[in-house]
Design a protein around this motif. Structure first.
Motif, PDB file in Angstrom:
ATOM      1  N   TYR B  83       1.181  -1.080  -0.282  1.00  0.00           N
ATOM      2  CA  TYR B  83      -0.103   0.051  -0.198  1.00  0.00           C
ATOM      3  C   TYR B  83       0.565   1.520   0.465  1.00  0.00           C
ATOM      4  CZ  TYR B  83      -4.055  -3.148   1.776  1.00  0.00           C
ATOM      5  OH  TYR B  83      -4.551  -4.020   2.069  1.00  0.00           O
ATOM      6  N   ASN B  84       1.666   1.226   0.623  1.00  0.00           N
ATOM      7  CA  ASN B  84       2.438   2.450   1.061  1.00  0.00           C
ATOM      8  C   ASN B  84       3.819   2.768  -0.445  1.00  0.00           C
ATOM      9  OD1 ASN B  84       2.872   4.616   2.728  1.00  0.00           O
ATOM     10  ND2 ASN B  84       5.689   3.801   2.820  1.00  0.00           N
ATOM     11  N   ILE B  85       4.600   1.813  -0.747  1.00  0.00           N
ATOM     12  CA  ILE B  85       5.072   1.771  -2.085  1.00  0.00           C
ATOM     13  C   ILE B  85       4.382   2.204  -3.306  1.00  0.00           C
ATOM     14  CG2 ILE B  85       5.117  -0.816  -2.426  1.00  0.00           C
ATOM     15  CD1 ILE B  85       8.464   1.246  -2.229  1.00  0.00           C
ATOM     16  N   LEU B  86       3.031   1.417  -2.710  1.00  0.00           N
ATOM     17  CA  LEU B  86       2.679   1.735  -4.517  1.00  0.00           C
ATOM     18  C   LEU B  86       1.711   3.405  -4.321  1.00  0.00           C
ATOM     19  CD1 LEU B  86       1.130  -1.254  -5.725  1.00  0.00           C
ATOM     20  CD2 LEU B  86       3.509  -0.008  -6.411  1.00  0.00           C
ATOM     21  N   SER B  87       1.702   3.896  -3.534  1.00  0.00           N
ATOM     22  CA  SER B  87       0.777   5.362  -3.167  1.00  0.00           C
ATOM     23  C   SER B  87       2.576   6.351  -3.777  1.00  0.00           C
ATOM     24  CB  SER B  87       0.963   5.189  -1.802  1.00  0.00           C
ATOM     25  OG  SER B  87       1.672   5.430  -1.400  1.00  0.00           O
ATOM     26  N   LYS B  88       3.851   5.780  -3.976  1.00  0.00           N
ATOM     27  CA  LYS B  88       4.933   6.556  -3.851  1.00  0.00           C
ATOM     28  C   LYS B  88       4.858   7.049  -5.387  1.00  0.00           C
ATOM     29  CE  LYS B  88       5.437   6.336   0.660  1.00  0.00           C
ATOM     30  NZ  LYS B  88       4.456   7.597   1.224  1.00  0.00           N
ATOM     31  N   PRO B  89       5.492   8.043  -5.595  1.00  0.00           N
ATOM     32  CA  PRO B  89       5.500   8.210  -7.474  1.00  0.00           C
ATOM     33  C   PRO B  89       6.625   7.358  -8.210  1.00  0.00           C
ATOM     34  CG  PRO B  89       6.927   9.986  -5.977  1.00  0.00           C
ATOM     35  CD  PRO B  89       6.059   9.130  -5.106  1.00  0.00           C
ATOM     36  N   ILE B  90       6.126   6.116  -8.421  1.00  0.00           N
ATOM     37  CA  ILE B  90       6.668   5.186  -9.449  1.00  0.00           C
ATOM     38  C   ILE B  90       5.303   4.456 -10.144  1.00  0.00           C
ATOM     39  CG2 ILE B  90       8.582   4.897  -7.090  1.00  0.00           C
ATOM     40  CD1 ILE B  90       7.673   2.133  -6.382  1.00  0.00           C
ATOM     41  N   ARG B  91       6.319   3.848 -11.235  1.00  0.00           N
ATOM     42  CA  ARG B  91       5.131   3.034 -11.664  1.00  0.00           C
ATOM     43  C   ARG B  91       5.152   2.112 -11.704  1.00  0.00           C
ATOM     44  NH1 ARG B  91       7.290   7.716 -14.173  1.00  0.00           N
ATOM     45  NH2 ARG B  91       6.375   9.033 -14.946  1.00  0.00           N
TER      46      ARG B  91
END
Lengths: 310, 255
Positions: B83-91
């Motif tokens: 949840y946290n990692i995919l909410s960051k500006p990464i594709r």
């Protein structure tokens, strides 16, 4: 789009199956609200009301079935937008093999912070969340409160314009709650927009200016707190000093008597004037008239009950 | 920078988990194993160390790919770190590519350490440094890349148990593609059976392409062209499997 409009949600619907064999569950039903720049926005609801689902849609973790969801007028999956957002998930779980400092460094790298900027920011945040002494300990050795605090630090690493916090106060002790509230208020003073969900009403009432209340996936109330609660005057408490209370009011309205002082509760505004007249006629004195407004908690419970009936 | 951060994070997770124990077991296994066997078997002890050592390096690297590979995405979902990692500006494709690169780095270092132990062991026995085996280890790395991409694909769509079984299945099938040719001869090169054997032959990765162990042990020279082709094959095949993972992963909802 309004310039100050940061989050726009219109007629958002989402349904999903929790289990393959279970029927589809409508989690969000026609949810609409707007969050403006600089708001401290409380997103209230009981457990399972759909708060986390809404927040996950805002973060692009879940897609919606229908409706409009925009952040700065763009889709939640827009990667550029994410540079302006800080997010702390509910009951966060992080990479526990990293130390506090490594953890913040990792997220700083994802936001492409420069080495020097990264170092300064991490030290600033460790100080803010009071984890300097635990910075080189692995997260698996952190307590729940410490995890919540390091989680808050990672949500602020990019100095975000919009801070989305999912139940940031749950599981914290009173001091922890005070500290987190303090951080939220400080960020707000810097002009940040804060959107946070909670089921703890007292905390929301203390720091939020605007709220949306969600009951079973439906918005039941939305707006400025003072508008929502002051609109609803429940009753009036009138304190009268008289020796002849029987001439003024019936027993059922007198809720407390002490010597010649009597507390009368009226539920209709039109009953106030006749009572005042009777008091003066009987030679009594009016000591005070206090309107009893609904608290946010009472409003929430009322709306919950209505929602359950519906 | 983002890919580097993601890859290093995967690498850190790996070296701070079970893998260190595997290192230890491997070291003991190889040192003790080759000595014990050379005592028991009436054969050239140096040849036994070579066969047994290279076999162990291959076996353990595949084991590590399977053990760590099937966790790459499923553990993030299970532990809710996703949840946290995919909410960051990464594709999402960056997330997956970062995972593969991190695994590749881990395997490369594991292979390097195992190879150094092997070379030292051989040097103690023969008094010469047998660096000609570097190519064998490089080829194992290429094979690991393909298996990692499969483990990642299974990890994004299936549970850990199925991911393990499927990855293991690909490893076994990938080393048995020659068998498909035999099967085709068996059905006399005609009809649906032959077409299916052909289909599988071209679809499955031919992992035997990376097996140059016996050639080197028997002194056959491997040309640069063979390494080059194997590199291209491994990268292209892994990229295609990665594309499939990206396709599956980008449509996923994380409730």
């Amino acid at each position: 789009m309004n310039v100050s409009e940061i989050i726009k949600i219109e007629n958002l619907n989402k349904s999903f199956k929790i289990d393959f064999w279970k029927k589809t569950n409508d989690v969000l039903k026609d949810v609409s609200f707007t969050v403006n720049s600089g708001d401290i926005y409380g997103f209230l609801g009981h457990n399972g009301a759909g708060k986390t689902t809404t927040i996950k849609i805002l973060n692009g973790l879940i897609s919606s079935n229908s409706g409009i969801v925009e952040l700065w007028g763009k889709s939640p999956s827009n990667v550029e937008n994410k540079n302006k957002i800080g997010y702390l998930p509910e009951n966060p779980s992080f990479y526990d093999y990293l130390t506090g400092r490594e953890f913040l460094e990792f997220y700083a790298d994802l936001y492409k912070l420069h080495t020097l900027q990264k170092k300064t920011r991490i030290e600033e945040l460790l100080k803010l969340v009071k984890l300097q002494s635990a910075a080189d300990r692995q997260l698996r050795k952190y307590s729940k409160g410490m995890i919540q605090r390091i989680g808050l630090a990672q949500a602020l690493i990019n100095d975000p314009e919009l801070i989305i916090l999912d139940e940031p106060l749950s599981g914290l002790d009173p001091i922890g709650r005070y500290e987190v509230r303090d951080i939220i208020l400080k960020e707000s003073l810097k002009g940040k927009t804060i959107f946070f969900s909670s089921h703890l009403l007292s905390d929301v009432e203390l720091i939020c200016d605007t709220v949306t209340i969600l009951v079973h996936g439906r918005v039941v109330a939305s707006g400025k707190i003072e508008d929502l609660v002051s609109r609803q005057i429940e009753s009036w408490d009138i304190t009268i000093e008289t020796k002849h209370i029987e001439k003024i009011s019936s027993d059922k309205n007198v809720i407390h008597s002490h010597a010649n002082s009597h507390l009368i509760r009226l539920y209709k505004e039109k009953d106030i004037e006749p009572l005042i007249k009777k008091t003066f006629t009987a030679g009594g004195k009016i000591k005070s008239i206090i309107p009893n407004r609904k608290t946010l908690e009472e409003l929430f419970i009322d709306e919950m009950k209505k929602g359950e009936v519906a | 920078m983002i890919l580097k951060a993601l890859a290093l994070n995967t690498f850190k997770e790996a070296i701070r988990s079970k893998i260190l124990y595997l290192f230890f077991i491997f070291g003991l296994f190889m040192v003790l194993g080759s000595r014990v066997i050379s005592l028991l078997v009436i054969d050239d002890p140096v040849k036994i160390i070579k066969d047994f050592g290279l076999g162990s390096i291959h076996f353990f690297s595949i084991l590590i790919v399977i053990i760590l590979g099937i966790d790459l995405v499923s553990k993030e979902i299970e532990k809710k770190t996703i949840y946290n990692i995919l909410s960051k500006p990464i594709r999402r494709w960056e997330f997956l590519l970062g995972k593969i690169l991190g695994m590749l780095l881990t395997i490369a270092i594991v292979l390097l350490v195992m190879f150094i132990i092997f070379i030292i062991l051989l040097w103690i026995r023969t008094g010469t440094l047998h660096l000609e085996y570097t190519g064998v280890v490089y080829m194992i790395l290429l094979e690991c890349l393909i298996l990692t991409s499969f483990a990642l694909l299974f990890s994004t769509v299936a549970s850990q148990l199925f991911s393990t079984l499927f990855t293991l299945g690909i490893f076994i099938a990938g080393h048995s593609t020659e068998g498909l040719k035999l099967l085709k001869n068996f059905v006399q090169g005609k009809g649906i059976g032959a077409a299916f054997a052909d289909f599988l032959y071209y679809l499955l990765p031919n992992l035997n392409n990376f097996n140059i162990k016996n050639d080197i042990v028997h002194g056959v020279t491997i040309t640069v062209g063979v390494y080059f082709e194997a590199t291209i094959y491994s990268i292209v095949y892994s990229a295609l499997i990665l594309l499939l993972s990206v396709y599956a992963f980008s449509r996923r909802n994380f409730y």
